[in-house]
Design an enzyme around this catalytic site. Structure first.
Site, PDB file in Angstrom:
ATOM      1  N   SER A  14       0.653  12.438   0.187  1.00 23.14           N
ATOM      2  CA  SER A  14      -0.513  11.911  -0.529  1.00 23.14           C
ATOM      3  C   SER A  14      -0.914  12.912  -1.612  1.00 23.14           C
ATOM      4  CB  SER A  14      -1.665  11.749   0.473  1.00 23.14           C
ATOM      5  OG  SER A  14      -2.899  11.535  -0.188  1.00 23.14           O
ATOM      6  N   TYR A  71      -7.816  13.230   7.263  1.00 19.76           N
ATOM      7  CA  TYR A  71      -6.712  12.703   6.451  1.00 19.76           C
ATOM      8  C   TYR A  71      -6.111  13.815   5.592  1.00 19.76           C
ATOM      9  CZ  TYR A  71      -4.218   9.533   3.269  1.00 19.76           C
ATOM     10  OH  TYR A  71      -3.246   8.893   2.533  1.00 19.76           O
TER      11      TYR A  71
HETATM   12  P1  NAD Z   1      -1.891   0.211   4.949  1.00 18.25           P
HETATM   13  O1  NAD Z   1      -3.149   0.461   5.699  1.00 18.25           O
HETATM   14  O2  NAD Z   1      -1.810  -0.966   4.053  1.00 18.25           O
HETATM   15  O3  NAD Z   1      -0.666   0.161   5.949  1.00 18.25           O
HETATM   16  C1  NAD Z   1      -0.518   1.124   6.959  1.00 18.25           C
HETATM   17  C2  NAD Z   1       0.430   0.582   8.009  1.00 18.25           C
HETATM   18  O4  NAD Z   1       0.511   1.543   9.076  1.00 18.25           O
HETATM   19  C3  NAD Z   1      -0.029  -0.736   8.601  1.00 18.25           C
HETATM   20  O5  NAD Z   1       1.056  -1.629   8.571  1.00 18.25           O
HETATM   21  C4  NAD Z   1      -0.404  -0.388  10.035  1.00 18.25           C
HETATM   22  O6  NAD Z   1      -0.066  -1.424  10.928  1.00 18.25           O
HETATM   23  C5  NAD Z   1       0.458   0.842  10.300  1.00 18.25           C
HETATM   24  N1  NAD Z   1      -0.162   1.654  11.337  1.00 18.25           N
HETATM   25  C6  NAD Z   1      -1.387   2.244  11.298  1.00 18.25           C
HETATM   26  N2  NAD Z   1      -1.646   2.831  12.472  1.00 18.25           N
HETATM   27  C7  NAD Z   1      -0.563   2.619  13.273  1.00 18.25           C
HETATM   28  C8  NAD Z   1      -0.251   2.956  14.603  1.00 18.25           C
HETATM   29  N3  NAD Z   1      -1.099   3.645  15.399  1.00 18.25           N
HETATM   30  N4  NAD Z   1       0.947   2.559  15.102  1.00 18.25           N
HETATM   31  C9  NAD Z   1       1.806   1.849  14.343  1.00 18.25           C
HETATM   32  N5  NAD Z   1       1.560   1.499  13.072  1.00 18.25           N
HETATM   33  C10 NAD Z   1       0.376   1.873  12.547  1.00 18.25           C
HETATM   34  O7  NAD Z   1      -1.612   1.572   4.157  1.00 18.25           O
HETATM   35  P2  NAD Z   1      -0.736   1.886   2.857  1.00 18.25           P
HETATM   36  O8  NAD Z   1      -1.642   2.034   1.719  1.00 18.25           O
HETATM   37  O9  NAD Z   1       0.442   0.995   2.767  1.00 18.25           O
HETATM   38  O10 NAD Z   1      -0.286   3.369   3.242  1.00 18.25           O
HETATM   39  C11 NAD Z   1       0.988   3.697   3.736  1.00 18.25           C
HETATM   40  C12 NAD Z   1       1.134   5.202   3.737  1.00 18.25           C
HETATM   41  O11 NAD Z   1       0.937   5.704   2.421  1.00 18.25           O
HETATM   42  C13 NAD Z   1       0.097   5.924   4.608  1.00 18.25           C
HETATM   43  O12 NAD Z   1       0.706   7.052   5.218  1.00 18.25           O
HETATM   44  C14 NAD Z   1      -0.934   6.369   3.600  1.00 18.25           C
HETATM   45  O13 NAD Z   1      -1.643   7.492   4.039  1.00 18.25           O
HETATM   46  C15 NAD Z   1      -0.044   6.704   2.429  1.00 18.25           C
HETATM   47  N6  NAD Z   1      -0.734   6.714   1.137  1.00 18.25           N
HETATM   48  C16 NAD Z   1      -1.318   5.599   0.626  1.00 18.25           C
HETATM   49  C17 NAD Z   1      -1.935   5.676  -0.614  1.00 18.25           C
HETATM   50  C18 NAD Z   1      -2.598   4.493  -1.242  1.00 18.25           C
HETATM   51  O14 NAD Z   1      -3.179   4.676  -2.318  1.00 18.25           O
HETATM   52  N7  NAD Z   1      -2.520   3.315  -0.690  1.00 18.25           N
HETATM   53  C19 NAD Z   1      -1.958   6.860  -1.314  1.00 18.25           C
HETATM   54  C20 NAD Z   1      -1.350   7.980  -0.759  1.00 18.25           C
HETATM   55  C21 NAD Z   1      -0.733   7.895   0.466  1.00 18.25           C
END
Ligand code: NAD
Length: 252
Positions: free
Chosen positions: A144, A157
């Protein structure tokens, strides 16, 4: 040139593959030729599976709560028993809890670290053992901007994502000699459910957008090319790198 990025015959495991960035990465890897195991807890992953099968690749859905350490060996075992091997692990699943540090509950802190960091270590260790034995492998951790910056109201986080960057380097160091490359992708501000609260806050939303040189939030598709690169032969001499895919946020 195409062979550099070709994943035909490779098998991948993507966590959090039911929606958001994980779903896009899973379908992207399949588009490059990989069969994919999709790990999810509550979010259904049937649609991701259907999209992968429509590309002529195999997909299985593994339901597991990644915050439960005892569930993790089964995730790797099911992947290897379905596909025979594991070539690519994408540690994507992640959660965020937004509360000011002074009020941040220990339960939230613990849950975030369990999903975002502890499961990444255990899955990497289990998959890493199989990869070392077969003489090759690729691990991609989703980091991130908060692997570099402090963030606001998200102490757990931020701690977890700094640690993911550190773990990426630690594993890369040990496993590069064994032809297992461990790298991370640090997405910028991407338009997914995870950032919905930020986009709904008019002040934060404007502040963030103004700082992104590309002039837009990222989309799930912006991660597909970098993920294929880090999963393929194209990145065989990359180890321990945290690749920012952020529309220029970090260089502002
Ligand atoms: P999202 O919330 O849309 O999806 C996250 C997924 O993780 C979901 O499908 C959920 O079911 C799964 N998940 C959560 N807890 C879980 C658990 N205990 N067991 C199994 N599965 C679990 O999030 P996203 O935006 O697609 O983010 C994906 C990754 O990217 C994450 O690690 C997030 O921190 C990182 N990220 C996202 C952004 C952003 O801007 N969206 C930026 C930087 C990093």
């Amino acid at each position: 040139m195409k062979e550099l990025f070709d994943l035909t015959g490779r098998t991948a495991l993507v966590t959090g593959a039911g929606r958001g960035l994980g779903a896009a990465i899973a379908v992207g890897l399949a588009g490059a030729g990989a069969d994919v195991a999709l790990v999810t807890n509550r979010t259904p992953a049937e649609e991701t599976k259907r999209r992968i099968e429509a590309l002529g690749r195999r997909a299985i859905v593994i339901t597991a709560d990644l915050s439960d350490r005892t569930a993790l060996p089964g995730v790797i075992e099911k992947t290897i028993s379905a596909f025979g091997r594991i070539d690519i692990l994408v540690n994507n699943a992640g959660i965020i809890r937004r509360t000011p540090a002074a009020e941040h509950s220990y339960a939230d802190w613990q849950e975030v670290l369990d999903v975002n960091l502890n499961s990444v270590f255990v899955l990497s260790q289990l998959a890493g053992r199989a990869m070392i034995e077969q003489g090759s492998g690729k691990i991609i951790n989703i980091a991130s901007m908060l692997s570099f910056q402090g963030g606001i109201n998200v102490p757990g986080y931020t701690a977890s994502k700094h640690a993911v960057a550190g773990l990426t380097k630690a594993l890369a160091n040990e496993w590069a000699p064994k032809n297992v490359q461990v790298n991370a992708i640090a997405p910028g501000y991407m338009s997914t459910d995870n950032t919905e609260a930020l986009r709904n806050d008019p002040v934060r939303s404007r502040q963030i957008l103004e700082r992104i040189p590309a002039g837009r939030w990222g989309t799930d598709q912006d991660l597909v090319g970098p993920a294929i690169m880090l999963a393929s032969r194209a990145s065989d001499y990359m180890s321990g790198h945290v690749l920012c895919v952020d529309g220029g946020w970090m260089v502002r």
